[in-house]
Design a protein around this motif. Structure first.
Motif, mmCIF file in Angstrom:
data_model
loop_
_atom_site.group_PDB
_atom_site.id
_atom_site.type_symbol
_atom_site.label_atom_id
_atom_site.label_comp_id
_atom_site.label_asym_id
_atom_site.label_seq_id
_atom_site.Cartn_x
_atom_site.Cartn_y
_atom_site.Cartn_z
ATOM 1 N N ILE A 19 1.094 -1.289 0.079
ATOM 2 C CA ILE A 19 -0.252 -0.270 -0.177
ATOM 3 C C ILE A 19 0.695 1.445 -0.717
ATOM 4 C CG2 ILE A 19 -1.694 1.040 0.979
ATOM 5 C CD1 ILE A 19 -3.234 -1.212 2.668
ATOM 6 N N GLY A 20 0.090 2.470 -0.985
ATOM 7 C CA GLY A 20 1.161 3.612 -1.024
ATOM 8 C C GLY A 20 0.102 4.585 -0.432
ATOM 9 N N ILE A 21 1.141 5.471 1.014
ATOM 10 C CA ILE A 21 0.142 6.765 1.275
ATOM 11 C C ILE A 21 0.655 7.615 0.734
ATOM 12 C CG2 ILE A 21 -0.844 7.462 3.129
ATOM 13 C CD1 ILE A 21 -0.697 4.629 4.605
ATOM 14 N N ASP A 22 -0.476 8.551 0.053
ATOM 15 C CA ASP A 22 0.228 9.675 0.809
ATOM 16 C C ASP A 22 -0.587 10.306 0.936
ATOM 17 O OD1 ASP A 22 1.417 12.227 -1.400
ATOM 18 O OD2 ASP A 22 -0.762 12.937 -1.625
ATOM 19 N N VAL A 92 11.156 9.270 -5.102
ATOM 20 C CA VAL A 92 9.981 7.864 -5.653
ATOM 21 C C VAL A 92 8.966 9.177 -6.595
ATOM 22 C CG1 VAL A 92 7.151 8.555 -5.013
ATOM 23 C CG2 VAL A 92 8.313 8.659 -3.356
ATOM 24 N N THR A 93 9.858 10.674 -7.188
ATOM 25 C CA THR A 93 8.903 11.310 -8.302
ATOM 26 C C THR A 93 9.388 10.669 -9.462
ATOM 27 O OG1 THR A 93 9.141 13.060 -7.111
ATOM 28 C CG2 THR A 93 9.859 13.804 -9.401
ATOM 29 N N PRO A 94 10.867 9.975 -10.279
ATOM 30 C CA PRO A 94 10.975 9.051 -10.965
ATOM 31 C C PRO A 94 9.917 8.037 -11.270
ATOM 32 C CG PRO A 94 13.302 8.833 -10.044
ATOM 33 C CD PRO A 94 11.479 9.777 -8.816
ATOM 34 N N ARG A 96 6.560 8.470 -10.783
ATOM 35 C CA ARG A 96 5.094 8.676 -10.591
ATOM 36 C C ARG A 96 4.398 9.459 -12.293
ATOM 37 N NH1 ARG A 96 5.525 13.775 -8.242
ATOM 38 N NH2 ARG A 96 6.086 15.425 -9.556
ATOM 39 N N LYS A 97 3.310 8.831 -12.057
ATOM 40 C CA LYS A 97 3.102 8.783 -14.107
ATOM 41 C C LYS A 97 2.418 10.249 -13.880
ATOM 42 C CE LYS A 97 3.042 3.665 -14.017
ATOM 43 N NZ LYS A 97 2.060 2.575 -13.843
ATOM 44 N N ASN A 98 2.618 10.401 -15.398
ATOM 45 C CA ASN A 98 1.615 11.355 -15.747
ATOM 46 C C ASN A 98 1.343 13.063 -14.559
ATOM 47 O OD1 ASN A 98 0.629 9.953 -17.727
ATOM 48 N ND2 ASN A 98 -1.063 9.013 -16.777
ATOM 49 N N ASP A 99 0.228 13.516 -14.616
ATOM 50 C CA ASP A 99 0.530 15.369 -14.179
ATOM 51 C C ASP A 99 0.832 14.290 -12.443
ATOM 52 O OD1 ASP A 99 0.861 16.245 -16.367
ATOM 53 O OD2 ASP A 99 -1.782 16.412 -16.228
ATOM 54 N N LYS A 100 1.097 15.781 -11.176
ATOM 55 C CA LYS A 100 1.285 15.144 -10.369
ATOM 56 C C LYS A 100 -0.052 15.526 -9.488
ATOM 57 C CE LYS A 100 3.905 17.037 -5.943
ATOM 58 N NZ LYS A 100 2.955 16.064 -5.341
ATOM 59 N N ASN A 101 -0.807 14.363 -8.542
ATOM 60 C CA ASN A 101 -1.800 14.811 -8.179
ATOM 61 C C ASN A 101 -2.028 13.659 -7.392
ATOM 62 O OD1 ASN A 101 -2.771 12.008 -8.729
ATOM 63 N ND2 ASN A 101 -3.053 13.614 -10.938
ATOM 64 N N ASP A 102 -3.011 13.991 -5.998
ATOM 65 C CA ASP A 102 -2.291 12.775 -4.760
ATOM 66 C C ASP A 102 -3.411 11.286 -5.481
ATOM 67 O OD1 ASP A 102 -2.707 14.870 -3.568
ATOM 68 O OD2 ASP A 102 -4.850 14.912 -2.597
ATOM 69 N N GLY A 103 -3.405 11.003 -6.504
ATOM 70 C CA GLY A 103 -3.427 9.584 -6.800
ATOM 71 C C GLY A 103 -2.357 8.923 -7.128
ATOM 72 N N ASN A 104 -1.797 9.857 -8.284
ATOM 73 C CA ASN A 104 -0.840 9.620 -8.908
ATOM 74 C C ASN A 104 0.325 9.360 -7.869
ATOM 75 O OD1 ASN A 104 -1.775 9.740 -11.416
ATOM 76 N ND2 ASN A 104 -0.760 11.519 -11.950
ATOM 77 N N ASP A 105 0.504 10.037 -7.226
ATOM 78 C CA ASP A 105 1.684 10.443 -5.902
ATOM 79 C C ASP A 105 1.442 8.868 -4.819
ATOM 80 O OD1 ASP A 105 2.647 13.361 -6.559
ATOM 81 O OD2 ASP A 105 1.555 13.831 -5.010
ATOM 82 N N ALA A 106 0.271 8.303 -4.732
ATOM 83 C CA ALA A 106 0.170 7.139 -3.908
ATOM 84 C C ALA A 106 0.589 6.307 -5.051
ATOM 85 C CB ALA A 106 -1.258 7.227 -3.369
ATOM 86 N N ALA A 108 2.904 6.328 -6.738
ATOM 87 C CA ALA A 108 4.264 6.409 -7.151
ATOM 88 C C ALA A 108 4.487 5.639 -6.072
ATOM 89 C CB ALA A 108 4.547 7.790 -7.250
ATOM 90 N N ILE A 109 4.595 6.285 -4.900
ATOM 91 C CA ILE A 109 4.990 5.763 -3.607
ATOM 92 C C ILE A 109 4.992 4.099 -3.550
ATOM 93 C CG2 ILE A 109 4.992 5.944 -1.469
ATOM 94 C CD1 ILE A 109 3.500 8.767 -1.264
ATOM 95 N N CYS A 110 3.613 3.484 -3.620
ATOM 96 C CA CYS A 110 3.414 1.977 -3.467
ATOM 97 C C CYS A 110 4.288 1.249 -5.396
ATOM 98 C CB CYS A 110 1.977 1.955 -4.459
ATOM 99 S SG CYS A 110 1.810 0.049 -4.093
#
Length: 364
Positions: A19-22, A92-94, A96-106, A108-110
């Motif tokens: 699980i990834g948590i933003d 974590v940044t590399p 992340r897909k597409n634009d930055k938002n909470d869903g994409n951040d979570a 990417a963390i996962c």
């Protein structure tokens, strides 16, 4: 894409492995996958419901970025039996897909937390965070004092009154300067200058109180006292270093510790050609500043000394300049402090409930 289902008792019936948590202030974005990497969970959870949600899940791997509040949630989730790992946001940044938002951040963390070579941030204890709070408050007060002194000296210059730089000069000479200038300075300005002086005195008293607290921490920690024996490392730097680095053994060597503090050059090497740039300035700014200032205090006396380290500093100063020599000496001190911490810590590995992976990179 499926969703987590619950029984009448609130138990999870879907197997989640990662699980990834933003982390946020009010609403947390959660992204979960199963053992095959299929997305089975993607939802928002309010802060008040987060612990209840994870208490109904079987133990799994949880990843989050090391940020404000992340250490608190890492301790809470680890207490529920989960394996919690924190990562620096730049790692974590590399993913992340597409634009930055909470869903994409979570998401990417996962993804990032499952990488075998990822570097993780150990979870700080409550005591370590409390000690860092003390340093941060003191640092803010020091900044306010500097700003107040600069404003005071600038306003005095408008009336032809000049004070030498330094808090000691301002504190000791301002009362007599105002008294002797009562005829040339309007009463309103004198009254305002007096109020600024009283504000400065209050700030000095607050800073002195926090300095006494730092001394108490220093005297109560044998490891801090051991680090404080090194020239250029006092109670302030020793307590900050121990609280910030925490688990020194997670670094393979002192070079990694110095690099994490930003005391080594950045690299732009390719094709077998090594190219070193300026000092990277990564890592903890406060701790790096203390180490560099401590190195500068030693360099005031190295021209008069004949020990190997003093000769090395003087040769480097003549060859590369004052600033580079100061940073190099600070990097050497960081390596020495790392070695002293590794030798002085009876349990170099973090507690088992922190679930730290083999490749760990301490951070804030």
């Amino acid at each position: 894409m499926g969703h987590v289902q619950y029984t009448s008792k609130g138990e999870s019936v879907m197997k989640l492995t990662t699980i990834g948590i933003d982390v946020a202030k009010s609403v947390f974005q959660v992204h979960g996958t199963d053992e095959r990497g299929k997305v089975v969970l993607r939802r928002q959870i309010r802060r008040s419901q987060l612990l209840l949600f994870f208490s109904n899940l079987e133990p799994c791997l949880i990843g989050m970025e090391a940020c404000g509040g992340s250490h608190h949630w890492a301790r809470k989730l680890a207490g529920l039996g989960h394996t919690v790992r924190q990562m620096a946001p730049q790692f974590v940044t590399p993913y992340r897909k597409n634009d930055k938002n909470d869903g994409n951040d979570a998401e990417a963390i996962c993804e990032a937390v499952q990488r075998p070579n990822m570097r993780f941030v150990p979870v700080k204890s409550l005591q370590q965070q409390a000690e860092l709070v003390l340093h941060r408050i003191r640092r803010r007060l020091m900044g306010e004092r500097t700003a107040l002194i600069n404003q005071l000296r600038g306003l005095l210059a408008e009336f032809g009154l000049v004070l030498a730089q330094g808090a000691n000069h301002v504190r000791s000479k301002l009362p007599s300067l105002l008294e002797n200038s009562s005829d040339s300075v309007p009463p309103l300005a004198l009254e305002l200058f007096q109020s600024l002086y009283e504000e400065l005195c209050r700030l000095e008293q607050c800073i002195a109180g926090y300095d006494r607290r730092v001394q108490q921490l220093y005297r109560g920690n044998p490891l801090c006292q051991k680090l404080g024996e090194l020239q250029g490392i006092g109670a302030l730097t020793a307590t900050a270093f121990v609280a910030t680095v925490a688990h020194a053994a997670q670094f393979k060597n002192g070079r990694q510790c110095a690099a994490w503090l930003g005391l080594t050059p950045k690299q732009d090497s390719t094709g077998g050609k090594t190219r070193l740039l300026g000092i990277s300035k990564r890592g903890d700014v406060y701790l790096r500043t203390l180490l560099v200032h401590g190195a500068r205090s030693i360099m005031r006396h190295t021209p008069k000394r004949d020990d190997p380290k003093s000769r090395w500093v003087e040769q480097l100063r003549k060859r590369r300049g004052e600033n580079i020599a100061a940073v190099a000496l600070a990097a050497k001190h960081a390596r020495i402090l790392w070695a002293l911490m590794v030798q002085g810590q009876s349990s170099p590995q973090p507690p088992s409930n922190q679930s730290i992976a083999p490749h760990v990179q301490p951070g804030s």
